[in-house]
Design an enzyme around this catalytic site. Sequence first.
Site, short mmCIF file in Angstrom:
data_model
loop_
_atom_site.label_atom_id
_atom_site.label_comp_id
_atom_site.label_asym_id
_atom_site.label_seq_id
_atom_site.Cartn_x
_atom_site.Cartn_y
_atom_site.Cartn_z
N ARG A 75 -0.98 6.76 8.01
CA ARG A 75 -0.52 5.39 8.67
C ARG A 75 0.74 6.00 9.26
O ARG A 75 2.01 5.18 8.81
CB ARG A 75 -0.41 4.17 7.74
CG ARG A 75 -1.68 3.76 7.19
CD ARG A 75 -2.58 2.89 8.36
NE ARG A 75 -1.96 2.03 9.26
CZ ARG A 75 -1.93 0.61 9.21
NH1 ARG A 75 -2.71 0.24 8.00
NH2 ARG A 75 -1.22 0.07 9.87
N GLU A 96 -11.65 7.31 -4.53
CA GLU A 96 -11.78 7.22 -2.92
C GLU A 96 -13.08 7.57 -2.44
O GLU A 96 -14.00 8.45 -3.12
CB GLU A 96 -10.69 7.94 -2.33
CG GLU A 96 -10.42 7.40 -0.88
CD GLU A 96 -9.84 6.14 -0.67
OE1 GLU A 96 -10.06 5.71 0.44
OE2 GLU A 96 -9.25 5.54 -1.54
N TYR A 146 4.12 5.94 2.50
CA TYR A 146 3.09 7.01 2.69
C TYR A 146 4.19 8.31 2.58
O TYR A 146 4.89 8.51 3.44
CB TYR A 146 2.39 7.02 3.92
CG TYR A 146 1.52 5.89 3.84
CD1 TYR A 146 -0.02 5.90 3.69
CD2 TYR A 146 1.87 4.53 4.57
CE1 TYR A 146 -0.84 4.94 3.33
CE2 TYR A 146 0.86 3.39 4.01
CZ TYR A 146 -0.44 3.60 3.69
OH TYR A 146 -1.21 2.52 3.69
N ARG A 151 2.17 4.35 -16.62
CA ARG A 151 2.50 4.16 -18.00
C ARG A 151 3.52 4.97 -18.46
O ARG A 151 4.53 4.50 -19.00
CB ARG A 151 1.38 4.53 -18.78
CG ARG A 151 -0.06 3.75 -18.55
CD ARG A 151 0.26 2.36 -19.31
NE ARG A 151 -1.08 1.46 -18.98
CZ ARG A 151 -1.21 0.31 -18.44
NH1 ARG A 151 0.03 -0.21 -18.00
NH2 ARG A 151 -2.39 -0.23 -18.25
N ARG A 200 -4.06 7.06 -3.65
CA ARG A 200 -3.67 5.96 -3.01
C ARG A 200 -3.35 4.84 -4.04
O ARG A 200 -4.06 4.97 -4.95
CB ARG A 200 -4.59 5.33 -1.93
CG ARG A 200 -4.88 6.36 -0.63
CD ARG A 200 -6.29 5.84 -0.14
NE ARG A 200 -6.38 6.53 1.22
CZ ARG A 200 -6.91 7.68 1.26
NH1 ARG A 200 -7.53 8.36 0.43
NH2 ARG A 200 -7.19 8.35 2.60
N CYS A 236 -8.11 2.65 -11.90
CA CYS A 236 -8.51 3.82 -11.26
C CYS A 236 -9.65 3.81 -10.86
O CYS A 236 -10.81 3.27 -11.48
CB CYS A 236 -8.13 5.30 -11.99
SG CYS A 236 -6.60 5.65 -12.44
N ARG A 270 0.81 -1.33 -0.06
CA ARG A 270 -0.09 0.03 0.04
C ARG A 270 0.98 1.36 -0.07
O ARG A 270 1.95 1.11 0.49
CB ARG A 270 -0.92 0.07 1.31
CG ARG A 270 -1.88 -1.22 1.20
CD ARG A 270 -2.74 -1.11 2.56
NE ARG A 270 -1.58 -1.47 3.59
CZ ARG A 270 -2.05 -1.40 4.68
NH1 ARG A 270 -3.18 -0.85 5.27
NH2 ARG A 270 -1.23 -1.79 5.72
#
Length: 124
Positions: free
Chosen positions: A113, A75, A105, A61, A87, A72, A5
């Site tokens: 996080r 959120e 992150y 790409r 994200r 895609c 992530r």
Amino acid sequence: MRAVRGAIQVDRDDPVEVMDATRLLLQEIIEANSLVPDDLVSILFTATPDLRSGFPARAARDLGLTDVPLMCAQEMDVDGGLPRTVRVLVTAETPLPRDRVRHVYLGGARALRPDLAQPMAGAR
């Protein structure tokens, strides 16, 4: 196979800024986990609803990841959520055990996080 992530927050909804930030995030994830393009199974990108200037997947790409399946999505728009955030969820073939996977992150997204966020070379 492991999932990695990551997230990054941008200052404004500008296509160049979103692409540059997403490229940086992907590069940091790949480097932090010693991945090569052939390791990548797929990448899911999400962007908060206030980012509308372009598709974050385009950054992959631009990095030459032309045969990796990308998707895609928007959120969830949750009150109090971190704005202007991209994200990613990278699925990769790697021998790393789960506890050795490095999630990334960057910038303001470190707040999402803090337990996983670590300073990275070139981090924003």
